[in-house]
Design a protein around this motif. Structure first.
Motif, PDB file in Angstrom:
ATOM      1  N   TYR A 172      47.142 -21.533  35.846  1.00  0.00           N
ATOM      2  CA  TYR A 172      46.111 -21.368  34.818  1.00  0.00           C
ATOM      3  C   TYR A 172      45.084 -22.492  34.873  1.00  0.00           C
ATOM      4  CZ  TYR A 172      48.108 -17.394  32.311  1.00  0.00           C
ATOM      5  OH  TYR A 172      48.544 -16.140  31.963  1.00  0.00           O
ATOM      6  N   PHE A 173      45.512 -23.677  35.231  1.00  0.00           N
ATOM      7  CA  PHE A 173      44.587 -24.796  35.361  1.00  0.00           C
ATOM      8  C   PHE A 173      43.546 -24.509  36.446  1.00  0.00           C
ATOM      9  CE2 PHE A 173      43.505 -29.028  37.176  1.00  0.00           C
ATOM     10  CZ  PHE A 173      42.944 -29.605  36.041  1.00  0.00           C
ATOM     11  N   ALA A 174      44.013 -23.899  37.530  1.00  0.00           N
ATOM     12  CA  ALA A 174      43.112 -23.623  38.653  1.00  0.00           C
ATOM     13  C   ALA A 174      42.377 -22.300  38.512  1.00  0.00           C
ATOM     14  CB  ALA A 174      43.907 -23.627  39.962  1.00  0.00           C
ATOM     15  N   ALA A 175      42.862 -21.399  37.651  1.00  0.00           N
ATOM     16  CA  ALA A 175      42.318 -20.040  37.596  1.00  0.00           C
ATOM     17  C   ALA A 175      40.807 -19.972  37.352  1.00  0.00           C
ATOM     18  CB  ALA A 175      43.069 -19.224  36.544  1.00  0.00           C
ATOM     19  N   PRO A 176      40.257 -20.682  36.346  1.00  0.00           N
ATOM     20  CA  PRO A 176      38.808 -20.591  36.160  1.00  0.00           C
ATOM     21  C   PRO A 176      38.029 -21.166  37.332  1.00  0.00           C
ATOM     22  CG  PRO A 176      39.724 -22.290  34.743  1.00  0.00           C
ATOM     23  CD  PRO A 176      40.882 -21.543  35.326  1.00  0.00           C
ATOM     24  N   VAL A 177      38.611 -22.148  38.012  1.00  0.00           N
ATOM     25  CA  VAL A 177      37.941 -22.745  39.163  1.00  0.00           C
ATOM     26  C   VAL A 177      37.974 -21.781  40.348  1.00  0.00           C
ATOM     27  CG1 VAL A 177      37.825 -24.785  40.654  1.00  0.00           C
ATOM     28  CG2 VAL A 177      38.624 -25.000  38.301  1.00  0.00           C
ATOM     29  N   PHE A 178      39.103 -21.065  40.511  1.00  0.00           N
ATOM     30  CA  PHE A 178      39.142 -19.991  41.506  1.00  0.00           C
ATOM     31  C   PHE A 178      37.987 -19.018  41.270  1.00  0.00           C
ATOM     32  CE2 PHE A 178      44.061 -20.339  41.946  1.00  0.00           C
ATOM     33  CZ  PHE A 178      43.921 -21.295  42.942  1.00  0.00           C
ATOM     34  N   ALA A 179      37.851 -18.589  40.019  1.00  0.00           N
ATOM     35  CA  ALA A 179      36.832 -17.591  39.681  1.00  0.00           C
ATOM     36  C   ALA A 179      35.421 -18.138  39.907  1.00  0.00           C
ATOM     37  CB  ALA A 179      37.003 -17.155  38.222  1.00  0.00           C
ATOM     38  N   LEU A 180      35.175 -19.357  39.447  1.00  0.00           N
ATOM     39  CA  LEU A 180      33.858 -19.961  39.638  1.00  0.00           C
ATOM     40  C   LEU A 180      33.534 -20.143  41.116  1.00  0.00           C
ATOM     41  CD1 LEU A 180      33.986 -22.672  36.822  1.00  0.00           C
ATOM     42  CD2 LEU A 180      32.463 -20.680  36.888  1.00  0.00           C
ATOM     43  N   TYR A 181      34.523 -20.543  41.878  1.00  0.00           N
ATOM     44  CA  TYR A 181      34.329 -20.760  43.314  1.00  0.00           C
ATOM     45  C   TYR A 181      33.981 -19.442  44.013  1.00  0.00           C
ATOM     46  CZ  TYR A 181      35.075 -22.775  47.949  1.00  0.00           C
ATOM     47  OH  TYR A 181      34.898 -23.227  49.237  1.00  0.00           O
ATOM     48  N   GLU A 182      34.661 -18.365  43.619  1.00  0.00           N
ATOM     49  CA  GLU A 182      34.381 -17.061  44.216  1.00  0.00           C
ATOM     50  C   GLU A 182      32.954 -16.606  43.919  1.00  0.00           C
ATOM     51  OE1 GLU A 182      37.275 -14.226  42.969  1.00  0.00           O
ATOM     52  OE2 GLU A 182      38.982 -15.364  43.761  1.00  0.00           O
ATOM     53  N   VAL A 183      32.550 -16.727  42.665  1.00  0.00           N
ATOM     54  CA  VAL A 183      31.236 -16.217  42.258  1.00  0.00           C
ATOM     55  C   VAL A 183      30.107 -17.139  42.708  1.00  0.00           C
ATOM     56  CG1 VAL A 183      29.780 -15.600  40.289  1.00  0.00           C
ATOM     57  CG2 VAL A 183      32.198 -14.964  40.296  1.00  0.00           C
ATOM     58  N   ASP A 184      30.255 -18.452  42.471  1.00  0.00           N
ATOM     59  CA  ASP A 184      29.155 -19.391  42.724  1.00  0.00           C
ATOM     60  C   ASP A 184      29.035 -19.784  44.195  1.00  0.00           C
ATOM     61  OD1 ASP A 184      28.807 -19.279  40.023  1.00  0.00           O
ATOM     62  OD2 ASP A 184      29.579 -21.278  39.600  1.00  0.00           O
ATOM     63  N   ASN A 185      30.168 -19.989  44.862  1.00  0.00           N
ATOM     64  CA  ASN A 185      30.126 -20.485  46.238  1.00  0.00           C
ATOM     65  C   ASN A 185      30.228 -19.382  47.289  1.00  0.00           C
ATOM     66  OD1 ASN A 185      31.259 -22.708  44.425  1.00  0.00           O
ATOM     67  ND2 ASN A 185      30.778 -23.876  46.257  1.00  0.00           N
ATOM     68  N   LEU A 186      31.054 -18.374  47.004  1.00  0.00           N
ATOM     69  CA  LEU A 186      31.288 -17.318  47.995  1.00  0.00           C
ATOM     70  C   LEU A 186      30.553 -16.032  47.659  1.00  0.00           C
ATOM     71  CD1 LEU A 186      35.120 -17.907  48.590  1.00  0.00           C
ATOM     72  CD2 LEU A 186      33.166 -18.958  49.751  1.00  0.00           C
ATOM     73  N   HIS A 187      29.834 -16.021  46.531  1.00  0.00           N
ATOM     74  CA  HIS A 187      28.974 -14.899  46.140  1.00  0.00           C
ATOM     75  C   HIS A 187      29.733 -13.562  46.085  1.00  0.00           C
ATOM     76  CE1 HIS A 187      25.894 -17.882  46.756  1.00  0.00           C
ATOM     77  NE2 HIS A 187      26.233 -18.006  48.036  1.00  0.00           N
ATOM     78  N   VAL A 188      30.864 -13.590  45.407  1.00  0.00           N
ATOM     79  CA  VAL A 188      31.678 -12.386  45.234  1.00  0.00           C
ATOM     80  C   VAL A 188      31.141 -11.599  44.047  1.00  0.00           C
ATOM     81  CG1 VAL A 188      33.979 -11.491  44.726  1.00  0.00           C
ATOM     82  CG2 VAL A 188      33.711 -13.468  46.242  1.00  0.00           C
ATOM     83  N   ALA A 189      30.485 -10.469  44.311  1.00  0.00           N
ATOM     84  CA  ALA A 189      29.954  -9.596  43.264  1.00  0.00           C
ATOM     85  C   ALA A 189      30.881  -8.402  43.078  1.00  0.00           C
ATOM     86  CB  ALA A 189      28.541  -9.158  43.624  1.00  0.00           C
ATOM     87  N   THR A 190      30.412  -7.350  42.406  1.00  0.00           N
ATOM     88  CA  THR A 190      31.304  -6.260  42.008  1.00  0.00           C
ATOM     89  C   THR A 190      31.940  -5.541  43.197  1.00  0.00           C
ATOM     90  OG1 THR A 190      29.393  -4.778  41.853  1.00  0.00           O
ATOM     91  CG2 THR A 190      30.131  -5.850  39.825  1.00  0.00           C
ATOM     92  N   VAL A 191      31.175  -5.273  44.258  1.00  0.00           N
ATOM     93  CA  VAL A 191      31.734  -4.543  45.399  1.00  0.00           C
ATOM     94  C   VAL A 191      32.789  -5.380  46.103  1.00  0.00           C
ATOM     95  CG1 VAL A 191      31.217  -3.513  47.647  1.00  0.00           C
ATOM     96  CG2 VAL A 191      29.668  -3.135  45.723  1.00  0.00           C
ATOM     97  N   ARG A 192      32.492  -6.638  46.353  1.00  0.00           N
ATOM     98  CA  ARG A 192      33.480  -7.511  47.004  1.00  0.00           C
ATOM     99  C   ARG A 192      34.697  -7.709  46.106  1.00  0.00           C
ATOM    100  NH1 ARG A 192      29.491 -12.167  49.705  1.00  0.00           N
ATOM    101  NH2 ARG A 192      28.619 -10.793  51.334  1.00  0.00           N
ATOM    102  N   GLN A 193      34.466  -7.788  44.801  1.00  0.00           N
ATOM    103  CA  GLN A 193      35.590  -7.921  43.878  1.00  0.00           C
ATOM    104  C   GLN A 193      36.463  -6.678  43.912  1.00  0.00           C
ATOM    105  OE1 GLN A 193      37.991  -9.968  42.210  1.00  0.00           O
ATOM    106  NE2 GLN A 193      36.025 -11.010  41.906  1.00  0.00           N
TER     107      GLN A 193
END
Length: 409
Positions: free
Chosen positions: A232-253
């Motif tokens: 849980y400590f890492a979970a929001p950072v996982f999510a932020l990293y996916e969206v902000d750094n790896l540009h994971v949008a709806t299709v990739r998600q």
């Protein structure tokens, strides 16, 4: 219904209704849940703290578990599961009004609170409708079917959400969710457990005492608490990293959801049969040790597709966690105190789920810790949880004999 012939005859009707309810619930979840953080961050520009709130939301309602378990004492459990589900899933009808990140975040938190308080009575229902000797396997069959439904609807929703606003798609999901609760309500249940008339404060104190009296259960809860805090400590950072750094949008998600759900199907088959034969602490320890590789993969991910092995592990191990947590509580709890044991477990999950994401979100928002450092901490703390689980496994057994002799372990 698929797998019905593998289910003992006396449990087939319950299995069929449970499976259909699960499929409808997975349809709702597939349309909504994989895209919550993506929509909040990319469309509504949610802050890191709001992403932390969204991450902790699924377990927020667990803080009410002891109160809810107390209310169900001496009563049939079905209404206490179904009514919160109906309320929770109906909230998606109001997504049409969620036009800013705060409203969207608040709506999702309310959904999660009502969903999670239904877990203690749901655990009692699983104990009642399925035999001990096959419960893990049967629950695994249901989860396999729900995983298939989740894959299908997530892939469809990932494309649809490119062209149609979530404000109109999420209310459609609500229809599936409410229908799921109504189907589940058709399962015949009769048992009541616990003594009615117990006061709340003595019940809470007795719940605290349980952890100190039942040492095996205490170490089981401690190991999972530490493991869960790390994730849980890492979970929001996982999510932020996916969206902000790896540009994971709806299709990739939706692709990630496909991979995760497909691997969870394999996981439910694999872990379900093993949990019917082995002690849950041992199973969870193996799962925790394997999960260490998830944050390690994130450390080296420079492209979105590099996360695929992590999503494979999340699906396979997440299925095992799902079953092992339920089976673990059932393994340790006396029948008449099952809701109470589950409430204790869920309260601890709620604490870790609130403190972990919010602290990570706060640290990241103020640039007090790097993303890579959080991933490393997550892996290190998870290893510690393995030690706690193994210690409890080697030193303690359940206080009552609903254990090795009864289950052939």
């Amino acid at each position: 219904m698929f797998f019905a012939k593998q289910v003992p005859p006396g449990a087939r009707d319950a299995y069929s209704r449970d499976a259909w309810a699960g499929i409808l619930s997975a349809a709702m979840g597939g349309i909504t849940l994989p895209f919550i953080i993506v929509i909040a961050r990319m469309t509504l520009k949610a802050s890191a703290m709001e992403v932390g709130l969204l991450t902790m939301a699924p377990a927020a309602g667990y803080m009410l578990s002891i109160v809810w378990a107390k209310l169900t004492l001496g009563r049939r459990k079905m209404p206490y599961a179904v009514y919160p589900w109906i309320i929770a899933r109906s909230l998606f009808f109001f997504a049409i009004f969620a036009t800013c990140s705060r409203t969207f975040t608040g709506l999702y938190i309310l959904f999660c609170i009502f969903t999670s308080i239904a877990v203690p009575p749901y655990t009692d229902l699983m104990k009642e409708i399925y035999p001990d000797s096959a419960r893990g396997r049967i629950m695994g069959y249901v989860r396999v079917l729900t995983s298939v439904a989740s894959i299908i609807f997530a892939l469809i929703a990932g494309v649809v959400l490119k062209y149609v606003s979530y404000r109109y798609v999420f209310p459609v999901a609500a229809v599936f969710g409410v229908a799921s609760a109504l189907v589940f309500n058709k399962i015949p249940t009769h048992q009541t457990t616990g003594e009615p008339g117990v006061r709340l404060l003595p019940f809470i104190w007795d719940s605290v005492v349980v952890l100190f009296k039942d040492k095996g259960y205490m170490w089981f809860c401690l190991g999972i608490f530490v493991y869960g805090f790390a994730t849980y400590f890492a979970a929001p950072v996982f999510a932020l990293y996916e969206v902000d750094n790896l540009h994971v949008a709806t299709v990739r998600q939706s692709v990630f959801t496909f991979v995760t759900s497909a691997c969870s199907m394999i996981g439910y088959f694999y872990w379900g049969t093993r949990l019917d034969r082995r002690r849950p602490e041992k199973i969870v320890a193996v799962q925790c040790l394997a999960w260490v590789f998830v944050p390690i993969i994130y450390i080296f991910a420079m492209k979105w597709w590099v996360l695929m092995p992590a999503k494979v592990l999340v699906g396979f191990l997440g299925a095992g966690n799902d079953l092992a947590y339920f089976m673990g509580v059932i393994y340790f709890a006396p029948r008449e105190r099952l809701s109470q044991y589950q409430a204790i477990f869920l309260t601890l999950i709620g604490i870790r789920a609130i403190v972990g994401p919010l602290s990570a979100g706060w640290l990241v928002e103020r640039n007090l810790i790097s993303t890579q450092a959080i991933f490393i901490l997550c892996a290190a703390v998870t290893v510690i949880s393995v030690g706690a689980l193994i210690y409890g496994y080697r030193r303690y057994k359940p206080l009552h004999q609903n254990s090795e002799e009864d289950r052939g372990i």
